[in-house]
Write a protein that holds these residues in place. Structure first.
Motif, short mmCIF file in Angstrom:
data_model
loop_
_atom_site.label_atom_id
_atom_site.label_comp_id
_atom_site.label_asym_id
_atom_site.label_seq_id
_atom_site.Cartn_x
_atom_site.Cartn_y
_atom_site.Cartn_z
N ILE A 7 0.83 -1.22 0.00
CA ILE A 7 0.00 0.00 0.00
C ILE A 7 0.85 1.26 0.00
O ILE A 7 1.78 1.41 0.82
CB ILE A 7 -0.93 0.01 1.23
CG1 ILE A 7 -1.81 -1.24 1.22
CG2 ILE A 7 -1.79 1.27 1.27
CD1 ILE A 7 -2.65 -1.45 2.47
N GLN A 8 0.52 2.17 -0.91
CA GLN A 8 1.14 3.50 -0.90
C GLN A 8 0.04 4.54 -0.69
O GLN A 8 -0.99 4.46 -1.34
CB GLN A 8 1.80 3.80 -2.25
CG GLN A 8 3.02 2.97 -2.55
CD GLN A 8 3.69 3.54 -3.80
OE1 GLN A 8 4.41 4.52 -3.74
NE2 GLN A 8 3.40 2.91 -4.93
N GLU A 9 0.31 5.52 0.20
CA GLU A 9 -0.69 6.55 0.48
C GLU A 9 -0.22 7.91 0.01
O GLU A 9 0.95 8.25 0.21
CB GLU A 9 -0.87 6.66 1.99
CG GLU A 9 -2.00 5.84 2.53
CD GLU A 9 -2.28 6.21 3.97
OE1 GLU A 9 -1.91 5.39 4.81
OE2 GLU A 9 -2.83 7.31 4.24
N THR A 16 -5.79 7.96 -8.78
CA THR A 16 -5.08 6.75 -8.33
C THR A 16 -5.05 5.70 -9.46
O THR A 16 -4.15 4.87 -9.52
CB THR A 16 -5.76 6.12 -7.10
OG1 THR A 16 -7.11 5.79 -7.43
CG2 THR A 16 -5.73 7.06 -5.90
N MET A 31 -3.58 4.63 -2.54
CA MET A 31 -4.73 5.32 -1.94
C MET A 31 -4.42 6.81 -1.88
O MET A 31 -3.26 7.18 -1.66
CB MET A 31 -4.97 4.80 -0.52
CG MET A 31 -6.05 5.57 0.20
SD MET A 31 -6.54 4.82 1.77
CE MET A 31 -5.20 5.28 2.83
N PHE A 55 -9.10 4.64 -3.99
CA PHE A 55 -7.91 3.81 -4.14
C PHE A 55 -8.02 2.94 -5.39
O PHE A 55 -9.10 2.72 -5.93
CB PHE A 55 -7.65 2.95 -2.89
CG PHE A 55 -8.65 1.85 -2.65
CD1 PHE A 55 -9.88 2.09 -2.08
CD2 PHE A 55 -8.34 0.52 -3.00
CE1 PHE A 55 -10.80 1.07 -1.85
CE2 PHE A 55 -9.25 -0.52 -2.77
CZ PHE A 55 -10.48 -0.23 -2.20
N ALA A 154 -8.04 4.58 6.26
CA ALA A 154 -7.01 3.53 6.17
C ALA A 154 -7.59 2.20 6.70
O ALA A 154 -7.31 1.13 6.16
CB ALA A 154 -5.78 3.93 6.94
#
Ligand code: BTN
Length: 236
Positions: A7-9, A16, A31, A55, A154
């Protein structure tokens, strides 16, 4: 084998769905808190102000492209179950073919599926999900109005990915018929009126179900024939 999510935020991104295509690997997730150019199906705009969940993730199932219709239902069931688990009254959640999530009959989430193919094989599938947690356009619905306590985005993401892992694994293991039954139990009732916009043409009839490829079956009101719809836009 269970899927590992990477996961990258981000804060604000353009989309996205574009970013995920720069990280093509099974289980990659991007996300963002908001999107400047969020997009929906058929090139529509997806309003993406902060407060909601946006996302995209990448899957590489190594299958024929004919299975994309099934995968769309796998994603819808996973998202639908995650949304249900947050609601006071889970029965208010309903799936609308091919992949909208409704609460009380209004759209609360949308799924955009794009693919890269190598011949007839899927190289990568990009699944983009927008879930209205706190804000929605006038015709839409927000989850916060139906949830006792809404976790942060999250945490909601983790809940959706957990459901996705479970159903994706089942699907890979050959259990599509169970997923289809779940989808049908969460979707409109057989015989319910359905209209499908196919380009400029409007097809009206009643909902007959979904076939083994995930295509919609409609009984055409004009001549009572069963029509199989693999693409288009459904309005109840
Ligand atoms: C639809 O119902 O038309 C699909 C909407 C999909 C929106 C999501 S938000 C995250 C991802 N990024 C985008 O630009 N679109 C998808």
């Amino acid at each position: 084998m269970s899927i590992t999510w990477y996961i990258q935020e981000f804060d604000e991104v353009e989309s996205t769905q574009d970013l995920i295509k720069q990280d093509v690997r099974d289980g990659a997730v991007v996300m963002a808190a908001s999107q400047a150019k969020g997009r929906g199906r058929h090139g529509r705009e997806w309003l993406s102000e902060s407060g909601n969940l946006y996302f995209s993730f990448c899957l590489q199932p190594q299958m024929s492209s004919q299975n994309i219709g099934q995968l769309a239902l796998v994603v819808a069931v996973a998202l639908g179950q995650a949304v249900q688990s947050l609601l006071h009254a889970p029965e208010k959640m309903q799936l609308k073919w091919p992949n909208d999530i409704l609460i009380d009959g209004k759209k609360c989430a949308g799924i955009l599926i794009e693919t890269d193919l190598l011949g007839d094989q899927i190289d990568a599938v990009y699944v983009g999900i927008g879930l209205n947690l706190r804000t929605a356009p006038p015709e839409g619905e927000v989850l916060s109005d139906y949830a006792a306590e809404l976790p942060g985005r999250a945490e909601v993401l983790q809940m959706i990915l957990a459901c996705m892992s479970e159903h994706y694994q089942a699907w890979r293991g050959g259990h599509f018929s169970e997923i289809l039954s779940l989808w049908l139990s969460m979707a409109h009732q057989k015989g319910a009126p359905v209209s499908v916009k196919l380009g400029e043409q409007l097809l009206s009839g009643s909902f007959e179900g979904v076939d083994e490829q995930g295509a919609l079956l409609i009984k055409d009101a004009a001549d009572q024939s069963i029509r199989t719809i693999t693409a288009g836009d459904v309005y109840l």
